[in-house]
Motif scaffolding. Structure first.
Motif, PDB file in Angstrom:
ATOM      1  N   ARG A 108      -2.603   2.924 -16.754  1.00 42.40           N
ATOM      2  CA  ARG A 108      -2.122   1.541 -16.805  1.00 42.40           C
ATOM      3  C   ARG A 108      -2.377   0.927 -18.181  1.00 42.40           C
ATOM      4  NH1 ARG A 108      -2.230  -2.921 -12.297  1.00 42.40           N
ATOM      5  NH2 ARG A 108      -1.574  -4.714 -13.510  1.00 42.40           N
ATOM      6  N   TYR A 117       5.445  -1.513 -11.584  1.00 51.86           N
ATOM      7  CA  TYR A 117       4.477  -2.080 -10.653  1.00 51.86           C
ATOM      8  C   TYR A 117       3.375  -1.044 -10.448  1.00 51.86           C
ATOM      9  CZ  TYR A 117       7.932  -5.652  -9.289  1.00 51.86           C
ATOM     10  OH  TYR A 117       8.822  -6.686  -9.274  1.00 51.86           O
ATOM     11  N   PHE A 118       2.128  -1.434 -10.713  1.00 50.42           N
ATOM     12  CA  PHE A 118       0.991  -0.538 -10.508  1.00 50.42           C
ATOM     13  C   PHE A 118       0.276  -0.918  -9.213  1.00 50.42           C
ATOM     14  CE2 PHE A 118       1.727   0.205 -14.956  1.00 50.42           C
ATOM     15  CZ  PHE A 118       1.308   1.521 -15.165  1.00 50.42           C
ATOM     16  N   TYR A 224      -2.191   6.692 -12.117  1.00 48.61           N
ATOM     17  CA  TYR A 224      -1.491   5.986 -11.041  1.00 48.61           C
ATOM     18  C   TYR A 224      -0.158   6.632 -10.677  1.00 48.61           C
ATOM     19  CZ  TYR A 224      -4.634   1.975 -11.749  1.00 48.61           C
ATOM     20  OH  TYR A 224      -5.736   1.158 -11.839  1.00 48.61           O
ATOM     21  N   ALA A 226       3.237   4.776 -10.225  1.00 50.09           N
ATOM     22  CA  ALA A 226       3.751   3.430 -10.495  1.00 50.09           C
ATOM     23  C   ALA A 226       5.235   3.354 -10.138  1.00 50.09           C
ATOM     24  CB  ALA A 226       3.532   3.067 -11.962  1.00 50.09           C
ATOM     25  N   SER A 239       4.846  -0.736  -3.950  1.00 46.86           N
ATOM     26  CA  SER A 239       3.636  -0.516  -4.746  1.00 46.86           C
ATOM     27  C   SER A 239       2.388  -0.994  -3.995  1.00 46.86           C
ATOM     28  CB  SER A 239       3.755  -1.255  -6.082  1.00 46.86           C
ATOM     29  OG  SER A 239       2.558  -1.174  -6.809  1.00 46.86           O
TER      30      SER A 239
END
Length: 264
Positions: A108, A117-118, A224, A226, A239
């Motif tokens: 991130r 979108y994380f 992540y 994402a 997410s």
């Protein structure tokens, strides 16, 4: 005439009962049979390079820790994951323009958060650590403790600015992690600096997993899955759900079991 009229009324009554019975059966089927709706397909893109044990192809099958975690999460979300592998720059381009819904495993950053979108929960933690042989009883509390030791690294790999620029370290260079593991086990270096998961994977593969141990952590950062902001609110919601599912899978021990299957 009355005879035929009686028979017609009887036919209407029996037909009505039969029809009513069929309708009741149909209603029961609607309520009690499972609904077989097709799972929603979501395109997940990632780098096409093999990165065992996190992601690699074996006998034409895509497998690895990341792949298994994503599949478990998607199963709970009723999603059919469509994995596609490209050069990393193309992966980023595809989530930016909406040709892919998800990407893994980015770290991130503020720049990436502009188009992704994380989730609240990372998929995994990437640790760069120092390995040593258990029999050597080596203790490392800071990078300065590596001075005077032969430190094994991978040629051309960056371990972060602090380690890369740390002065006074005598380094031994290997072409890959597999070679690094074998050099350490055969006492051709004192310690090895590596990303933890791949080093453990190749240690297990070579039968040396019980001979090595982590003696120091150089750095740690989260990776992540994402989701593209081109999906709008749908992507944001997906997410959020994905993050909650990952947290649940970790709490239930599913993620740990997946890691242990590859590393222990």
């Amino acid at each position: 005439m009355q005879k035929y009229s009686w028979r017609f009324r009887k036919f209407q009554t029996e037909y009505g009962k039969s029809t009513k019975k069929m309708i009741n059966i149909f209603i029961m089927l609607i309520f009690f049979l499972p609904v077989c709706a097709a799972a929603e397909k979501v395109v997940f893109v990632s780098v096409e390079k093999d990165i065992p044990p996190n992601m690699y192809q074996e006998d034409g099958e895509l497998k690895g820790i990341y792949i298994d975690i994503i599949r478990q999460a998607c199963k709970k979300l009723d999603i059919d994951p469509d994995f596609r592998l490209y050069p990393w720059k193309r992966c980023v381009k595809y989530v930016k323009d909406g040709r892919a819904e998800a990407i893994f495993p980015p770290i991130r950053t503020e720049k990436r958060a502009e188009f992704l979108y994380f989730p609240s929960e990372p998929m995994a933690d990437k640790k760069i650590v120092v390995f040593a042989l258990k029999e050597d009883h080596i203790k490392i509390e800071r990078l300065a403790d590596l001075k005077g030791k032969l430190v094994g690294v991978n040629d051309g790999y960056s371990y972060g600015s602090e380690f890369d620029s740390f002065p006074g370290l005598k380094k031994d260079y290997s072409r890959n992690i597999d070679m690094q593991v074998k050099k350490l086990v055969h006492h051709r270096m004192d310690v090895a600096v590596a990303v933890e998961a791949p080093f453990r994977f190749f240690s297990k593969k070579s039968g040396f997993s019980r001979k090595v141990e982590v003696v120091y952590t150089v750095s740690e950062e989260s990776s992540y899955v994402a989701f593209s902001k081109t999906m709008g609110e749908k992507g944001k919601l997906l997410s959020e759900k994905f993050g909650l599912i990952l947290k649940q899978l970790k709490k239930e021990g599913v993620v740990r079991k997946i890691r242990d299957d590859y590393l222990k």
